[in-house]
Design a protein around this motif. Structure first.
Motif, mmCIF file in Angstrom:
data_model
loop_
_atom_site.group_PDB
_atom_site.id
_atom_site.type_symbol
_atom_site.label_atom_id
_atom_site.label_comp_id
_atom_site.label_asym_id
_atom_site.label_seq_id
_atom_site.Cartn_x
_atom_site.Cartn_y
_atom_site.Cartn_z
ATOM 1 N N VAL A 125 0.863 -1.182 0.000
ATOM 2 C CA VAL A 125 0.000 0.000 0.000
ATOM 3 C C VAL A 125 0.897 1.229 0.000
ATOM 4 C CG1 VAL A 125 -1.852 1.230 1.177
ATOM 5 C CG2 VAL A 125 -1.743 -1.275 1.300
ATOM 6 N N ARG A 126 0.774 2.057 -1.030
ATOM 7 C CA ARG A 126 1.606 3.257 -1.180
ATOM 8 C C ARG A 126 0.997 4.465 -0.484
ATOM 9 N NH1 ARG A 126 6.308 2.468 -2.760
ATOM 10 N NH2 ARG A 126 6.391 4.181 -4.199
ATOM 11 N N ARG A 127 -0.326 4.647 -0.620
ATOM 12 C CA ARG A 127 -1.038 5.759 0.009
ATOM 13 C C ARG A 127 -2.529 5.473 -0.020
ATOM 14 N NH1 ARG A 127 -2.840 9.995 -3.936
ATOM 15 N NH2 ARG A 127 -2.389 9.163 -5.992
ATOM 16 N N CYS A 128 -3.264 6.171 0.850
ATOM 17 C CA CYS A 128 -4.719 6.026 0.893
ATOM 18 C C CYS A 128 -5.354 7.405 0.996
ATOM 19 C CB CYS A 128 -5.163 5.183 2.087
ATOM 20 S SG CYS A 128 -4.756 3.438 1.939
ATOM 21 N N THR A 129 -6.494 7.569 0.328
ATOM 22 C CA THR A 129 -7.204 8.849 0.304
ATOM 23 C C THR A 129 -8.357 8.894 1.300
ATOM 24 O OG1 THR A 129 -8.802 8.139 -1.358
ATOM 25 C CG2 THR A 129 -6.709 9.068 -2.169
ATOM 26 N N GLY A 130 -8.676 7.779 1.904
ATOM 27 C CA GLY A 130 -9.850 7.683 2.767
ATOM 28 C C GLY A 130 -10.928 6.839 2.125
ATOM 29 N N THR A 131 -10.887 6.722 0.789
ATOM 30 C CA THR A 131 -11.833 5.864 0.065
ATOM 31 C C THR A 131 -11.122 4.903 -0.894
ATOM 32 O OG1 THR A 131 -12.135 7.536 -1.646
ATOM 33 C CG2 THR A 131 -13.734 7.509 0.177
ATOM 34 N N MET A 132 -9.947 5.326 -1.402
ATOM 35 C CA MET A 132 -9.179 4.502 -2.341
ATOM 36 C C MET A 132 -7.726 4.449 -1.876
ATOM 37 S SD MET A 132 -11.318 3.702 -4.931
ATOM 38 C CE MET A 132 -10.430 3.400 -6.444
ATOM 39 N N CYS A 133 -7.056 3.327 -2.173
ATOM 40 C CA CYS A 133 -5.636 3.176 -1.847
ATOM 41 C C CYS A 133 -4.860 2.854 -3.111
ATOM 42 C CB CYS A 133 -5.419 2.060 -0.832
ATOM 43 S SG CYS A 133 -6.073 2.406 0.801
ATOM 44 N N GLU A 134 -3.684 3.467 -3.238
ATOM 45 C CA GLU A 134 -2.776 3.133 -4.325
ATOM 46 C C GLU A 134 -1.954 1.932 -3.873
ATOM 47 O OE1 GLU A 134 0.707 5.070 -7.139
ATOM 48 O OE2 GLU A 134 0.016 6.173 -5.372
ATOM 49 N N VAL A 135 -1.958 0.885 -4.694
ATOM 50 C CA VAL A 135 -1.253 -0.350 -4.349
ATOM 51 C C VAL A 135 -0.379 -0.786 -5.518
ATOM 52 C CG1 VAL A 135 -3.126 -1.097 -2.810
ATOM 53 C CG2 VAL A 135 -3.100 -1.900 -5.177
ATOM 54 N N ARG A 136 0.556 -1.676 -5.197
ATOM 55 C CA ARG A 136 1.341 -2.323 -6.246
ATOM 56 C C ARG A 136 1.685 -3.729 -5.791
ATOM 57 N NH1 ARG A 136 7.143 0.842 -6.193
ATOM 58 N NH2 ARG A 136 7.835 0.027 -4.202
ATOM 59 N N PHE A 137 1.940 -4.580 -6.782
ATOM 60 C CA PHE A 137 2.310 -5.961 -6.494
ATOM 61 C C PHE A 137 2.983 -6.546 -7.722
ATOM 62 C CE2 PHE A 137 -1.834 -6.051 -8.402
ATOM 63 C CZ PHE A 137 -1.831 -7.161 -9.225
ATOM 64 N N ASN A 138 3.715 -7.622 -7.508
ATOM 65 C CA ASN A 138 4.377 -8.343 -8.589
ATOM 66 C C ASN A 138 3.626 -9.633 -8.864
ATOM 67 O OD1 ASN A 138 6.526 -6.497 -8.925
ATOM 68 N ND2 ASN A 138 7.590 -7.403 -7.190
ATOM 69 N N HIS A 139 3.559 -9.973 -10.144
ATOM 70 C CA HIS A 139 2.940 -11.234 -10.547
ATOM 71 C C HIS A 139 3.891 -11.934 -11.510
ATOM 72 C CE1 HIS A 139 0.039 -14.188 -11.792
ATOM 73 N NE2 HIS A 139 0.257 -13.865 -13.043
ATOM 74 N N THR A 140 4.167 -13.193 -11.226
ATOM 75 C CA THR A 140 5.011 -13.993 -12.105
ATOM 76 C C THR A 140 4.117 -14.870 -12.961
ATOM 77 O OG1 THR A 140 6.763 -13.990 -10.453
ATOM 78 C CG2 THR A 140 6.920 -15.641 -12.207
ATOM 79 N N GLY A 141 4.198 -14.683 -14.267
ATOM 80 C CA GLY A 141 3.371 -15.428 -15.211
ATOM 81 C C GLY A 141 3.894 -16.827 -15.458
ATOM 82 N N SER A 146 5.380 -17.978 -17.953
ATOM 83 C CA SER A 146 6.693 -17.970 -18.597
ATOM 84 C C SER A 146 7.817 -17.737 -17.591
ATOM 85 C CB SER A 146 6.741 -16.869 -19.660
ATOM 86 O OG SER A 146 6.637 -15.595 -19.031
ATOM 87 N N GLY A 147 7.450 -17.383 -16.339
ATOM 88 C CA GLY A 147 8.449 -17.107 -15.322
ATOM 89 C C GLY A 147 8.853 -15.644 -15.270
ATOM 90 N N ARG A 148 8.264 -14.854 -16.127
ATOM 91 C CA ARG A 148 8.578 -13.423 -16.181
ATOM 92 C C ARG A 148 7.710 -12.663 -15.177
ATOM 93 N NH1 ARG A 148 7.124 -9.617 -21.066
ATOM 94 N NH2 ARG A 148 7.829 -7.674 -20.126
ATOM 95 N N ALA A 149 8.359 -11.810 -14.369
ATOM 96 C CA ALA A 149 7.642 -11.022 -13.358
ATOM 97 C C ALA A 149 7.187 -9.701 -13.951
ATOM 98 C CB ALA A 149 8.528 -10.783 -12.148
ATOM 99 N N THR A 150 5.960 -9.341 -13.638
ATOM 100 C CA THR A 150 5.390 -8.068 -14.059
ATOM 101 C C THR A 150 4.893 -7.339 -12.827
ATOM 102 O OG1 THR A 150 4.650 -9.084 -16.123
ATOM 103 C CG2 THR A 150 3.653 -6.971 -15.533
ATOM 104 N N GLN A 151 5.192 -6.034 -12.754
ATOM 105 C CA GLN A 151 4.690 -5.246 -11.630
ATOM 106 C C GLN A 151 3.428 -4.507 -12.064
ATOM 107 O OE1 GLN A 151 6.571 -1.540 -9.819
ATOM 108 N NE2 GLN A 151 7.010 -3.126 -8.277
#
Length: 187
Positions: A144-160, A162-167
């Motif tokens: 969680v990067r930041r929250c406005t009180g109703t929405m939060c900015e998030v990020r995560f990594n996913h490995t497909g 093929s083994g390649r990671a995407t953020q």
């Protein structure tokens, strides 16, 4: 009935009534307090720094290990402080003690861990009507990067496959996360 028996019955009734009042208490908003050791708000969310991490039944290494976290970044809620030890609660409601050095202020959260099925929209902007970037499954852990009180900015990594990671990054409705408080605002 003897006087002792009557006194005992009265005390049991008083204890039962006190227990029912205590059970009602958590339903209402609790005033936020400040930790005596850290001076930071209680309760508050943090993350587990590394792995493996032993969670103990009491505040010290002489206490037994209750369970072990085997993944870093797990969000936990600090509910109490004792010297350099923090009483934590996890997403399942389990409580135990961790040394403060095993925790970090980086905010992480789980996406709708209370839901067995369904998807939550990851949006391009902090607007409930913004375009959807991805659909997130229950239990996904996000930073969680930041929250406005109703929405939060998030990020995560996913490995497909093929083994390649995407953020991925975007915005998610705040009430779909365990690891932030309702209406909480932070940058």
């Amino acid at each position: 009935m003897t006087a002792f028996s009557r006194l005992r019955a009265i005390l049991l009734c008083i204890l039962a009534l006190a227990g029912s009042f205590l059970a009602i208490g958590p339903v209402f908003a609790q005033p936020q307090s400040v930790g005596a050791s850290s001076g930071l708000p209680l309760p508050r969310f943090v993350s587990v720094r590394s792995s493996p991490v032993n969670v103990r039944v009491g505040p010290g290494t002489r206490y037994e290990i209750a369970w072990v976290y085997v993944r870093p970044g797990i969000p936990v809620e600090i509910t109490q402080e004792f010297d350099t030890w923090r009483r934590i609660r996890d997403v399942d409601g389990a409580e135990g003690w961790l040394h403060q050095n095993l925790l970090v202020g980086t905010r992480t959260a789980f996406v709708t861990p209370w839901a067995e099925q369904g998807q939550v929209a990851l949006r391009s902007r902090p607007d409930a009507n913004a375009p959807v970037r991805a659909w997130l499954m229950p239990g996904l852990m996000v930073e969680v990067r930041r929250c406005t009180g109703t929405m939060c900015e998030v990020r995560f990594n996913h490995t497909g496959e093929s083994g390649r990671a995407t953020q991925y990054s975007g915005f998610i409705e705040q009430d779909a996360l365990w690891g932030v408080y309702v209406n909480e605002v932070f940058d």
